[in-house]
Design an enzyme around this catalytic site. Structure first.
Site, PDB file in Angstrom:
ATOM      1  N   SER A 412      39.931  25.402  61.647  1.00 17.22           N
ATOM      2  CA  SER A 412      39.915  24.535  60.581  1.00 17.22           C
ATOM      3  C   SER A 412      41.272  24.413  59.959  1.00 17.22           C
ATOM      4  O   SER A 412      41.074  23.461  59.116  1.00 17.22           O
ATOM      5  CB  SER A 412      38.785  24.846  59.739  1.00 17.22           C
ATOM      6  OG  SER A 412      39.031  26.540  59.319  1.00 17.22           O
ATOM      7  N   HIS A 433      37.148  21.182  65.892  1.00 16.21           N
ATOM      8  CA  HIS A 433      36.640  22.024  64.800  1.00 16.21           C
ATOM      9  C   HIS A 433      35.159  21.694  64.609  1.00 16.21           C
ATOM     10  O   HIS A 433      34.695  20.681  64.225  1.00 16.21           O
ATOM     11  CB  HIS A 433      37.574  21.511  63.672  1.00 16.21           C
ATOM     12  CG  HIS A 433      37.164  21.780  62.269  1.00 16.21           C
ATOM     13  ND1 HIS A 433      37.248  21.305  61.078  1.00 16.21           N
ATOM     14  CD2 HIS A 433      36.528  22.975  61.992  1.00 16.21           C
ATOM     15  CE1 HIS A 433      36.921  22.085  60.261  1.00 16.21           C
ATOM     16  NE2 HIS A 433      36.248  23.128  60.594  1.00 16.21           N
ATOM     17  N   GLU A 445      35.184  17.663  64.380  1.00 15.77           N
ATOM     18  CA  GLU A 445      36.333  17.064  64.335  1.00 15.77           C
ATOM     19  C   GLU A 445      37.204  17.452  65.774  1.00 15.77           C
ATOM     20  O   GLU A 445      37.627  18.461  65.855  1.00 15.77           O
ATOM     21  CB  GLU A 445      37.240  17.422  63.061  1.00 15.77           C
ATOM     22  CG  GLU A 445      37.292  16.736  61.819  1.00 15.77           C
ATOM     23  CD  GLU A 445      38.047  17.525  60.642  1.00 15.77           C
ATOM     24  OE1 GLU A 445      38.347  16.629  60.065  1.00 15.77           O
ATOM     25  OE2 GLU A 445      38.198  18.582  60.534  1.00 15.77           O
ATOM     26  N   ASN A 483      38.473  19.039  55.618  1.00 13.65           N
ATOM     27  CA  ASN A 483      38.766  20.303  54.574  1.00 13.65           C
ATOM     28  C   ASN A 483      39.848  20.091  53.557  1.00 13.65           C
ATOM     29  O   ASN A 483      39.865  20.342  52.658  1.00 13.65           O
ATOM     30  CB  ASN A 483      39.114  21.502  55.272  1.00 13.65           C
ATOM     31  CG  ASN A 483      38.013  22.421  55.653  1.00 13.65           C
ATOM     32  OD1 ASN A 483      36.539  21.950  55.438  1.00 13.65           O
ATOM     33  ND2 ASN A 483      37.915  23.291  56.929  1.00 13.65           N
TER      34      ASN A 483
END
Ligand SMILES: CCC/C=C/C(=O)SCCNC(=O)CCNC(=O)[C@H](O)C(C)(C)COP(=O)([O-])OP(=O)([O-])OC[C@H]1O[C@@H](n2cnc3c(N)ncnc32)[C@H](O)[C@@H]1OP(=O)([O-])[O-]
Length: 720
Positions: A412, A433, A445, A483
């Site tokens: 991440s 991800h 992702e 994120n």
């Protein structure tokens, strides 16, 4: 358009608008003309309506919705069919959805191939069926079943539709031949007997008044925030209460009211955005049109922690065999137990039978030997988020796996290149991800590194779909897209709390907006110690020690409430207390905790932060605009190439309310000029927060008036 031909005295009208024969103005006009022509041709005994290219029709052409109403409306075509003395048969293969099913319901008879699916999915794009569906489907399928189909939008398979009374026959073999045969067999029967207009709504013993109230209450709580499901209920209930023509009139009113609503616009946008994300391109060349995916017939997952076990579960439930690898037997058994537990959970929920679950488990090969990964086509590494460890794993994988194997890292935060350089095959290294809980969360992702090949990207994009995720391709940067945008969003939440709000107040603002959960509850769920460790690690790398008194980190405003909570052992739900205290069954009910409010007060007194009344509007604005500004920077840097990609990430990664499209769509509705001005104001007010430095691209777009679909191009990051 619609093609007209005659065979064996049967007029054939074939809907023709690739790929799904959507009812564009041209198709509706062609259909109307064809029906009229067949009605007036003395040599024609019956009519078959079918679709070209394997599908009957996927409904109205959604792309034309913003252009107003042109051409004949489905109910006008239907009224004409109702008056026809020659039988009209819908011969359905593939899908008959929305307006497509409505056309079929206007036909006197409906036959379908075994593979066919029929449904009224309009609710998914914020609409009700507007071409007679709410009035005619309950006459064919009965009130209860029709209501369920219309409110959920879920299509049903041909065999079930036959049992429900929606179809007259399910056939195998050539659908057109079957249609012609069926039509000729009905040529001498009075068509008015088969006309749904002439039948009452089938109530099957149900009382409409009690059913209506119950349905409205159910829909209100189940589809919180969504407008269309309520209208679906109202329209179907109305159809059961009033004469046919009045019900059609009311349905049309509702349909047009919803069609121009903000929710329907957002949901239509989301529909197309989801399809846009499949069109990826790489900065160095290569895109979805030219890159060929490598077949993936088996996968290995390294690391059987919660994440790895969930990923392995996604793989085996999608039909692929999976080797699940751990460093020792104890950890492996733990992982397999966790996987089994999740699988049995789906059985308990009725989503799978126990037998199906056993078949899934038979595809799993738990192992402690890396040699078992020798022949797999893809490996997903899901070990602890530590670069040194990941590089070691990749070095070993590179030596063990066959040269074609694609190596994915579930990270991440880490830069893909820094992992890829541990191997001799950086072109076959890519980031995947997954989001926790990895079995349930739909977002994937996929992150390319500077040397990831187009074939590798094509493979992980296709793999994402195979395991029923929503794969979005993004570039490599700290936090990637999800994120990275989440960081200013949560930072603002904590700053608002420092300045005077309570965690519960912030969370309720977010829930009222339509988010599934507030940020402090999410933090408690995932563990406050997780964010604490990430921050401490980032600080350690820079030679800084974060303490409870730290107000700045790298010259940026910093909120150290997390450090204070960890110091008090408040790690979140797992310790029964975090931003909230947890009570009730299994300690799952969050309650506002006076101790936390005291910790916050003490923290502010110690740091000289004056608390004030922070209003709900301010909380919402600061959290969302900080994150939206970051979204524009992401576009500006080419980490994403389209605003749609960012929105899909928020829809599937964080449960952004679909009826608001996504944060970038939301910004477009607020107006970029206004958004930019607000961000500039916040930047002046909070100069020590990097996330308030206005995006250059946003500034440019705020002057341009360009629509969202052109933002990527304006950023110069579009690669197609
Ligand atoms: C008039 C009276 C009132 C009636 C109202 C209605 O009917 S409301 C409508 C009610 N109906 C619905 O809501 C049905 C919506 N559609 C679906 O559920 C699915 O698309 C599917 C099951 C038909 C095919 O799934 P699949 O996974 O096999 O393929 P896929 O999903 O990738 O689509 C392939 C391509 O077709 C495109 N396209 C599809 N439908 C439409 C459309 N209606 N319009 C325009 N375009 C449409 C789609 O964008 C894509 O284009 P791209 O990206 O290649 O340029």
């Amino acid at each position: 358009m619609a093609e007209y031909s005659i065979r064996d005295s049967v007029a054939i009208i074939q809907l023709d608008n690739a790929p799904v024969n959507a009812l564009s103005v041209a198709v509706r006009t062609g259909l109307y003309d064809g029906i009229e022509r067949a009605a007036g041709d003395g040599s024609v005994k019956a009519v078959v309506v079918c679709g070209k290219g394997g599908n009957f029709c996927a409904g109205a052409d959604i792309k034309e919705f913003d252009e107003g109403s042109k051409g004949p409306w489905i109910t006008e075509i239907g009224d004409f069919m109702d008056r026809m003395r020659k039988p009209v048969v819908a011969a359905i293969e593939g899908v008959a959805l929305g307006g497509g099913l409505e056309v079929a319901l206007f036909c006197h008879y409906r036959i379908a191939a075994k593979n066919a699916r029929v449904g009224q999915p309009e609710v998914n794009i914020g609409l009700i069926p507007g071409g007679g569906g709410t009035v005619r489907l309950p006459r064919a399928a009965g009130f209860k079943q029709a209501l369920e189909m219309i409110v959920t939008g879920n299509p049903v398979r041909a065999e079930r539709a036959l049992k429900m009374g929606v179809l007259d026959e399910v056939v195998s073999g050539n659908i057109l031949e079957a249609g012609i045969k069926f039509a000729l067999s009905k040529a001498h029967i009075d068509t008015s007997l088969a006309c749904l207009r002439n039948r009452p709504v089938r109530m099957d013993g149900l009382n409409i008044d009690t059913k209506a109230d119950a349905a409205l209450a159910h829909v209100k709580s189940k589809y919180k925030g969504f407008e269309a499901p309520m209208f679906c209920v109202k329209a179907v209930v109305n159809a059961a209460r009033v004469p046919y023509d009045d019900a059609i009139q009311k349905e049309r009113e509702y349909f047009f009211e919803l069609r121009t609503s903000g929710q329907s616009q957002a949901l239509r946008y989301a529909f197309f955005a989801e399809r846009q994300i499949a069109r990826w391109g790489l900065p160095g060349g290569g895109d979805y049109r030219t890159a060929r995916a490598i077949p993936v017939r088996s996968v290995g997952v390294v690391g059987a922690g919660t994440m790895g076990a969930g990923i392995a579960l996604c793989i085996i439930t999608s039909g692929l065999p999976c080797v699940l690898l751990e460093q020792n037997q104890e950890f492996l058994e733990k992982g397999v137990t966790s996987l089994r537990g999740q699988l049995m959970g789906t059985v308990r929920l009725g989503k799978m039978t126990a037998g199906e679950a056993e078949v899934c488990l038979s595809r799993l090969k738990p192992s402690t030997s890396m040699e078992d990964l020798k022949h797999v086509d893809m490996v997903i590494e899901a070990v602890f988020e530590d670069l040194k460890l990941k590089r070691e794993v990749f070095e070993r994988l590179d030596k063990t796996c066959k040269p074609e194997t694609i190596l994915c890292t579930n990270t991440s935060t880490l830069d893909i290149d820094s992992v890829a350089t541990a191997t001799g095959r950086p072109d076959k290294v890519v980031g995947t991800h997954f989001f926790a809980p990895s079995y349930l969360m739909k977002l994937l992702e996929n992150i390319y590194g500077s040397r990831t090949s187009p074939e590798t990207v094509a493979t992980v994009m296709r793999f994402g779909k195979t395991i029923r995720k929503v794969p979005v391709l993004v570039g490599s940067c700290t936090g990637f897209v999800a994120n990275r945008m989440l960081a200013p969003y949560t930072a603002e939440a904590q700053f608002c709390v420092e300045e005077g709000a309570s965690p519960a107040q912030v969370d309720s603002v977010l829930m009222d907006f339509g988010m599934p959960m507030g940020t402090f509850r999410v933090s408690d769920l995932s563990g406050i110690d997780v964010s604490f460790s990430i921050r401490r690690e980032a600080a350690r790398k820079l030679g800084v020690t974060l303490t409870v008194d730290s107000r700045y980190f790298r010259g940026q405003r910093h909120c150290s409430l997390i450090e204070r909570l960890v110091e008090k052992g408040r790690l979140g739900r797992k310790t029964g207390k975090g931003w909230y205290k947890y009570e009730g069954p299994g300690g799952t009910v969050p309650l506002e905790d006076p101790d936390v409010l005291e910790i916050i007060e003490t923290h502010c007194r110690a740091l000289g932060i004056e608390r004030r009344n922070v209003g709900s509007h301010e909380i919402q604005e600061r959290m969302q605009l900080a994150m939206i500004n970051e979204g524009f920077k992401i576009l500006e840097e080419g980490i994403c190439t389209r605003a749609e990609e960012i929105d899909v990430i928020w829809l599937y990664g964080f449960g952004w309310p679909r009826y608001l499209g996504g944060p970038m769509f939301y910004a477009s509705k607020l107006g970029l000029k206004r958004v930019f001005e607000k961000i500039c104001t916040f930047h002046k007010r909070f100069p020590h927060s990097q996330h308030w430095v206005p995006s250059v691209l946003l500034g440019k777009l705020s002057e341009s008036g360009l629509p969202l679909s052109k933002w990527g191009e304006a950023a110069g990051t579009s690669r197609l």
